[in-house]
Scaffold this motif. Sequence first.
Motif, short mmCIF file in Angstrom:
data_model
loop_
_atom_site.label_atom_id
_atom_site.label_comp_id
_atom_site.label_asym_id
_atom_site.label_seq_id
_atom_site.Cartn_x
_atom_site.Cartn_y
_atom_site.Cartn_z
N SER A 1 0.85 -1.20 0.00
CA SER A 1 0.00 0.00 0.00
C SER A 1 0.88 1.24 0.00
O SER A 1 1.80 1.35 0.81
N ARG A 2 0.58 2.14 -0.91
CA ARG A 2 1.32 3.41 -0.97
C ARG A 2 0.35 4.53 -0.66
O ARG A 2 -0.65 4.71 -1.36
N GLN A 3 0.65 5.24 0.40
CA GLN A 3 -0.27 6.27 0.87
C GLN A 3 -0.56 7.29 -0.22
O GLN A 3 0.33 7.86 -0.83
N GLY A 4 -1.85 7.47 -0.46
CA GLY A 4 -2.29 8.43 -1.46
C GLY A 4 -2.24 7.92 -2.88
O GLY A 4 -2.71 8.60 -3.80
N ALA A 5 -1.67 6.72 -3.08
CA ALA A 5 -1.54 6.19 -4.44
C ALA A 5 -2.38 4.94 -4.66
O ALA A 5 -2.92 4.74 -5.74
N GLY A 6 -2.50 4.10 -3.65
CA GLY A 6 -3.29 2.88 -3.80
C GLY A 6 -2.52 1.64 -3.42
O GLY A 6 -1.48 1.70 -2.75
N VAL A 7 -3.02 0.49 -3.86
CA VAL A 7 -2.42 -0.81 -3.56
C VAL A 7 -1.84 -1.39 -4.84
O VAL A 7 -2.52 -1.43 -5.88
N PHE A 8 -0.60 -1.88 -4.78
CA PHE A 8 0.11 -2.33 -5.97
C PHE A 8 0.62 -3.76 -5.79
O PHE A 8 0.92 -4.20 -4.68
N VAL A 9 0.72 -4.48 -6.91
CA VAL A 9 1.21 -5.85 -6.92
C VAL A 9 2.74 -5.83 -6.87
O VAL A 9 3.39 -5.22 -7.73
N THR A 10 3.31 -6.49 -5.87
CA THR A 10 4.76 -6.54 -5.73
C THR A 10 5.32 -7.95 -5.95
O THR A 10 6.54 -8.13 -6.01
N ALA A 11 4.46 -8.95 -6.05
CA ALA A 11 4.87 -10.32 -6.38
C ALA A 11 3.68 -11.04 -6.99
O ALA A 11 2.54 -10.73 -6.68
#
Length: 225
Positions: A64-74
């Motif tokens: 989770s990146r604050q202000g940006a959203g949730v991203f796939v890291t694997a």
Amino acid sequence: MTPVRREPLAEQAAAALLDRIRAGEWALGARLPGETTLAPQLGVGRSTIREAVSQLAGRGVLTSRQGAGVFVTALDVTDDWDQVLRRADITAVVEARIAIEVEASSLAATRRTPAELRALRRAVEHRAGRRATVEEHVDADTALHRAIVSAAHNPILTELFDGFTPRSRQAMVELLRIGGAYGSDADQDVHARIVDAIADRDAATAAARTRDHLGTLTARLGTTA
């Protein structure tokens, strides 16, 4: 899309999201849709989606990146290695809890007020009735331990406990999921006996019972390895 229906919902939602990642629906580095989109797709509430994301973040799949959203890291997890890392993290959390809460129990036994003792008794009773879900149980347990720390009348210990609570909560939820059991009558009795020692102003016994209780959490990790 088949909605999630079985308990525990957060685990089912996490599994459903992981399946979609494995299937290539979201590429590495892609941003997931928001909670308001995912929740109706999976047939769960937004809080369940948040918990599912938290679980996958703990397994290194999402971030989770604050202000940006949730991203796939694997794109997948290695379960054996993931279990090792989770157990190591939980062990570190329990060790930190021992450092904070054993001393807090000792101080609470000598410093607690009659009003604080009544609050501790209520917290024990509240904990006894909160066994429906792991999260509910952990929250009630945390409230009791927080009341003990508060009764120690040491603002530094209270600040440490409060700052540590989010990570401790996550670790305790993971531990109980790994162990597969929680909220037994014996466990409830242990907590009642800690409060009894505080009520008796027996600092040594309160500290010893707290240390023994937290030590059993570490032992449980060994039995599930």
